[in-house]
Design a protein around this motif. Structure first.
Motif, PDB file in Angstrom:
ATOM      1  N   ILE B 165       0.839  -1.197   0.000  1.00  0.00           N
ATOM      2  CA  ILE B 165       0.000   0.000   0.000  1.00  0.00           C
ATOM      3  C   ILE B 165       0.878   1.253   0.000  1.00  0.00           C
ATOM      4  O   ILE B 165       0.649   2.195  -0.753  1.00  0.00           O
ATOM      5  CB  ILE B 165      -0.958  -0.009   1.212  1.00  0.00           C
ATOM      6  CG1 ILE B 165      -1.981  -1.135   1.045  1.00  0.00           C
ATOM      7  CG2 ILE B 165      -1.663   1.323   1.353  1.00  0.00           C
ATOM      8  CD1 ILE B 165      -2.854  -1.350   2.251  1.00  0.00           C
ATOM      9  N   ALA B 166       1.920   1.224   0.847  1.00  0.00           N
ATOM     10  CA  ALA B 166       2.808   2.383   0.917  1.00  0.00           C
ATOM     11  C   ALA B 166       3.434   2.654  -0.446  1.00  0.00           C
ATOM     12  O   ALA B 166       3.427   3.788  -0.935  1.00  0.00           O
ATOM     13  CB  ALA B 166       3.889   2.158   1.966  1.00  0.00           C
ATOM     14  N   LEU B 167       3.956   1.579  -1.069  1.00  0.00           N
ATOM     15  CA  LEU B 167       4.601   1.752  -2.374  1.00  0.00           C
ATOM     16  C   LEU B 167       3.595   2.226  -3.410  1.00  0.00           C
ATOM     17  O   LEU B 167       3.882   3.101  -4.226  1.00  0.00           O
ATOM     18  CB  LEU B 167       5.215   0.431  -2.847  1.00  0.00           C
ATOM     19  CG  LEU B 167       6.500   0.027  -2.144  1.00  0.00           C
ATOM     20  CD1 LEU B 167       6.882  -1.388  -2.535  1.00  0.00           C
ATOM     21  CD2 LEU B 167       7.623   0.980  -2.505  1.00  0.00           C
ATOM     22  N   ARG B 168       2.407   1.638  -3.329  1.00  0.00           N
ATOM     23  CA  ARG B 168       1.360   1.989  -4.282  1.00  0.00           C
ATOM     24  C   ARG B 168       1.031   3.484  -4.203  1.00  0.00           C
ATOM     25  O   ARG B 168       0.695   4.104  -5.197  1.00  0.00           O
ATOM     26  CB  ARG B 168       0.126   1.134  -3.993  1.00  0.00           C
ATOM     27  CG  ARG B 168      -1.215   1.654  -4.448  1.00  0.00           C
ATOM     28  CD  ARG B 168      -1.312   1.692  -5.955  1.00  0.00           C
ATOM     29  NE  ARG B 168      -2.539   2.323  -6.387  1.00  0.00           N
ATOM     30  CZ  ARG B 168      -2.762   3.617  -6.394  1.00  0.00           C
ATOM     31  NH1 ARG B 168      -1.811   4.438  -5.985  1.00  0.00           N
ATOM     32  NH2 ARG B 168      -3.896   4.110  -6.818  1.00  0.00           N
ATOM     33  N   PHE B 169       1.099   4.046  -2.988  1.00  0.00           N
ATOM     34  CA  PHE B 169       0.648   5.427  -2.845  1.00  0.00           C
ATOM     35  C   PHE B 169       1.759   6.458  -2.978  1.00  0.00           C
ATOM     36  O   PHE B 169       1.480   7.654  -2.943  1.00  0.00           O
ATOM     37  CB  PHE B 169      -0.107   5.609  -1.528  1.00  0.00           C
ATOM     38  CG  PHE B 169      -1.529   5.153  -1.653  1.00  0.00           C
ATOM     39  CD1 PHE B 169      -2.453   5.971  -2.280  1.00  0.00           C
ATOM     40  CD2 PHE B 169      -1.928   3.916  -1.227  1.00  0.00           C
ATOM     41  CE1 PHE B 169      -3.758   5.553  -2.443  1.00  0.00           C
ATOM     42  CE2 PHE B 169      -3.234   3.486  -1.388  1.00  0.00           C
ATOM     43  CZ  PHE B 169      -4.146   4.309  -1.994  1.00  0.00           C
ATOM     44  N   ILE B 170       3.005   6.004  -3.145  1.00  0.00           N
ATOM     45  CA  ILE B 170       4.077   6.987  -3.332  1.00  0.00           C
ATOM     46  C   ILE B 170       3.835   7.838  -4.581  1.00  0.00           C
ATOM     47  O   ILE B 170       3.800   9.061  -4.498  1.00  0.00           O
ATOM     48  CB  ILE B 170       5.466   6.320  -3.358  1.00  0.00           C
ATOM     49  CG1 ILE B 170       5.827   5.852  -1.952  1.00  0.00           C
ATOM     50  CG2 ILE B 170       6.532   7.275  -3.868  1.00  0.00           C
ATOM     51  CD1 ILE B 170       7.092   5.033  -1.892  1.00  0.00           C
ATOM     52  N   PRO B 171       3.614   7.218  -5.743  1.00  0.00           N
ATOM     53  CA  PRO B 171       3.352   8.050  -6.925  1.00  0.00           C
ATOM     54  C   PRO B 171       2.114   8.933  -6.749  1.00  0.00           C
ATOM     55  O   PRO B 171       2.117  10.095  -7.162  1.00  0.00           O
ATOM     56  CB  PRO B 171       3.117   7.043  -8.052  1.00  0.00           C
ATOM     57  CG  PRO B 171       3.519   5.732  -7.549  1.00  0.00           C
ATOM     58  CD  PRO B 171       3.580   5.781  -6.070  1.00  0.00           C
ATOM     59  N   THR B 172       1.074   8.388  -6.113  1.00  0.00           N
ATOM     60  CA  THR B 172      -0.144   9.170  -5.900  1.00  0.00           C
ATOM     61  C   THR B 172       0.156  10.393  -5.041  1.00  0.00           C
ATOM     62  O   THR B 172      -0.290  11.496  -5.348  1.00  0.00           O
ATOM     63  CB  THR B 172      -1.210   8.310  -5.190  1.00  0.00           C
ATOM     64  OG1 THR B 172      -1.302   7.075  -5.869  1.00  0.00           O
ATOM     65  CG2 THR B 172      -2.547   8.995  -5.179  1.00  0.00           C
ATOM     66  N   LEU B 173       0.931  10.162  -3.977  1.00  0.00           N
ATOM     67  CA  LEU B 173       1.259  11.282  -3.101  1.00  0.00           C
ATOM     68  C   LEU B 173       2.111  12.316  -3.822  1.00  0.00           C
ATOM     69  O   LEU B 173       1.920  13.515  -3.649  1.00  0.00           O
ATOM     70  CB  LEU B 173       2.019  10.777  -1.873  1.00  0.00           C
ATOM     71  CG  LEU B 173       1.167  10.394  -0.678  1.00  0.00           C
ATOM     72  CD1 LEU B 173       2.051  10.019   0.488  1.00  0.00           C
ATOM     73  CD2 LEU B 173       0.270  11.563  -0.274  1.00  0.00           C
ATOM     74  N   ILE B 174       3.056  11.823  -4.643  1.00  0.00           N
ATOM     75  CA  ILE B 174       3.907  12.753  -5.384  1.00  0.00           C
ATOM     76  C   ILE B 174       3.048  13.595  -6.317  1.00  0.00           C
ATOM     77  O   ILE B 174       3.171  14.821  -6.375  1.00  0.00           O
ATOM     78  CB  ILE B 174       4.992  11.993  -6.172  1.00  0.00           C
ATOM     79  CG1 ILE B 174       6.019  11.403  -5.207  1.00  0.00           C
ATOM     80  CG2 ILE B 174       5.686  12.908  -7.169  1.00  0.00           C
ATOM     81  CD1 ILE B 174       7.062  10.537  -5.854  1.00  0.00           C
TER      82      ILE B 174
END
Lengths: 289, 275
Positions: B165-174
């Motif tokens: 989940i964390a990895l999945r949301f890195i691009p989203t957060l960026i």
């Protein structure tokens, strides 16, 4: 006269990586001073990219952005001033609210412009009035408001800078019909009071038919059509082929015409249609009498 | 600006390294790192550099991307090299001496080898693993490798789900950060001028909306997972079953050969070129 001209704009995302994609490919467009200009296109046609060119958030690879007769990249250091002249409201702007009260949030832009306290207060008041926010709401935290109210606060935040060109990216996306009318009413009120230029990005044909004087149609990073709203909607075939269309009521009137009813072919809103149908009925009554 | 972070980013492709099993790639990376750190003679260093270059070539990741991945760590590499030069004492006469500062030949060689080693480890491990493995495959592989630990009640699945989940949301957060920054810039926010305090304060209009939307998103994700009856590890089946293929065995053999090469050249060719 044109408030904003885009000359031969080309832009590519993630250059020289496997994710490279050309978003804009030689876009030439102009937006008339003091008018409400619509920018329409299918998802992925480059609308949002183009919008970020207008106030210098993105710099075109090739081409010029001319705002009020001046190339905005002439002095890159003064690009911040350009953002005050060309106000941009992003898609879903309610997610950018951050202050303790709505009042303070609306004041963020004018404060950055370095205006005096009195001037800021006046601008916040008038911007809130345009979008229909009353004073009790202004004292509330933006996180307590409903979606539609938040949207209006965010819109007021950009209006309060009183930009010569106000650009709105899908201002009514995700709102209910009442929310839509309120938002567009606010935009129209602002435009009429200030006489400024407005550019609305949308993919609702009904909305642009009702509120825009001119239209520019984007397809795959190029301009497909441009002209007055009436002119553009005459090209139903091209619009349909690019994933858009004409307002439902326009199509309805076309179908009526095909069935032999002699109604006008320049009907774009329900109101116009109503008037036309009344006219036709009266004509018939006259013939029968 | 924020999209420039490439270290640990996946580049889709069709090379052997892309096709290999993620579990195997994790094992290979560990073997590789151990072998690189075991290199102690000039010959084994040459073998290591050559092997790393070959890995980079077969991964078909562009040189530009690899160099860009090394750039953020350039400072740390130079910094440690710098201290190695001054702190290493040699047996021969110093090459340069000024007061208490003495620079020995050994110090310089050590510093250079240090840079080579770190650069190799970074390039090699990102080429084997991070550039060529999608984050989902990576955590999936990790979970499978660590699954024996479930026997001693370690919540391996939960950890790997959190990581996914964390990895999945890195691009989203960026992306979200980019969007909010742009929105505030459009209102005249200025992130690039002024002193440290002014700049930190200027980030507030970005951080507050970012936190607000992260919480909102976490809540929505939890609801969405519940709606699809997610109940943790127990009784959960998988759509993609990992299976070792001949390619994986081939890569393992190559890696073992490389490790053996390093060890042998340390033992037998260590004195071939005297430092």
């Amino acid at each position: 006269m044109n408030a904003l001209e885009l000359k031969d704009i080309t832009y590519t995302y993630s250059k020289k990586t496997p994710f490279e994609s050309k978003a804009l490919d030689g876009v030439n467009a102009f937006f008339e001073q003091g008018k409400v200009n619509g920018l329409i296109g299918h998802t992925g046609s480059g609308k949002s990219t183009l919008v970020q060119m207008m106030n210098g958030l993105l710099k075109p690879d090739i081409g010029q952005v001319v705002l009020l007769g001046k190339d905005i990249w002439e002095e890159p250091k003064k690009i911040r001033q350009i953002r005050f002249q060309c106000g941009l409201v992003f898609q879903y702007p309610e997610y950018q609210l951050f202050e303790e009260t709505c009042e303070k949030d609306i004041a963020f832009g004018p404060k950055n412009m370095g205006l005096s306290e009195d001037e800021i207060r006046e601008r916040v008041r008038s911007a809130a009035e345009f979008v229909g926010l009353d004073s009790t709401l202004l004292k509330k935290s933006p996180f307590e408001l409903s979606g539609g109210q938040k949207r209006r606060v965010a819109l007021a935040g950009v209006m309060a800078m009183e930009p010569s060109v106000l650009v709105l990216d899908e201002p009514a996306a995700g709102l209910d019909p009442i929310g839509r009318t309120e938002i567009f009413g606010g935009i129209r009120g602002y435009q009429r009071a200030k006489g400024n230029t407005v550019i609305i990005v949308s993919h609702s044909m009904e909305d642009v038919a009702e509120y825009c004087d001119n239209l520019t149609v984007l397809k795959n990073g190029r301009v497909l059509l441009s002209g007055s709203t009436g002119e553009v909607f005459r090209h139903e075939k091209e619009l349909v082929s690019s994933g858009l269309g004409v307002p439902q009521i326009t199509r309805f009137m076309r179908l009526l015409r095909e069935r032999g009813v002699e109604c006008a072919d320049n009907i774009y809103t329900v109101e116009e249609a109503l008037r036309e149908v009344k006219r036709l009925l009266e004509e018939r009554r006259g013939e029968n009498a | 600006m924020l999209k420039d972070i490439t270290l640990g980013q996946f580049f889709p492709g069709k090379s052997i390294l892309h096709k290999a099993d993620p579990r195997m790639k994790i094992i290979l990376t560990l073997l590789y790192i151990v072998a690189v750190f075991m290199s102690s003679s000039i010959v084994s260093y040459i073998v290591t550099v050559a092997f790393t270059v070959i890995l980079a070539v077969i991964s078909r990741i562009s040189v530009r991307v690899i160099l860009k991945g090394l750039k953020p760590l350039l400072f740390i590499m130079l910094f440690t090299a710098f201290f190695n030069i001054f702190w290493t004492k040699g047996e021969s006469e110093p090459l340069f001496a000024y007061g208490i500062i003495k620079i020995y030949k050994e110090g310089i060689i050590f510093a250079v080898l240090m840079i080579v080693r770190v650069a190799c480890v970074l390039t090699g491990s990102s080429v084997i693993l991070t550039y060529t493995t999608s984050p989902i495959a990576l955590t999936d592989g990790l979970e499978r490798l660590l699954s024996p630990l479930k026997k001693i009640k370690l919540p391996v699945h939960e950890f790997s789900m959190m990581m996914t989940i964390a990895l999945r949301f890195i691009p989203t957060l960026i992306e979200e950060t980019d969007k909010i920054m742009n929105a505030q810039k459009a209102r005249g926010a200025d992130f690039s001028s002024g002193g440290l305090i002014k700049r930190t304060k200027a980030l507030l209009p970005v951080l507050i909306p970012l936190f607000a939307s992260s919480f909102r998103r976490a809540g929505e994700l939890a609801t969405a997972m519940e709606c699809r009856c997610y109940r943790g590890d127990k009784g959960r089946t998988r759509m993609t079953q990992l299976k070792y293929k001949p390619v994986d065995l081939l890569l393992l053999l190559i890696m073992v050969a490389y490790g053996a090469g390093v060890v042998l050249s340390n033992i037998y060719l260590g004195n071939l070129i005297v430092l």
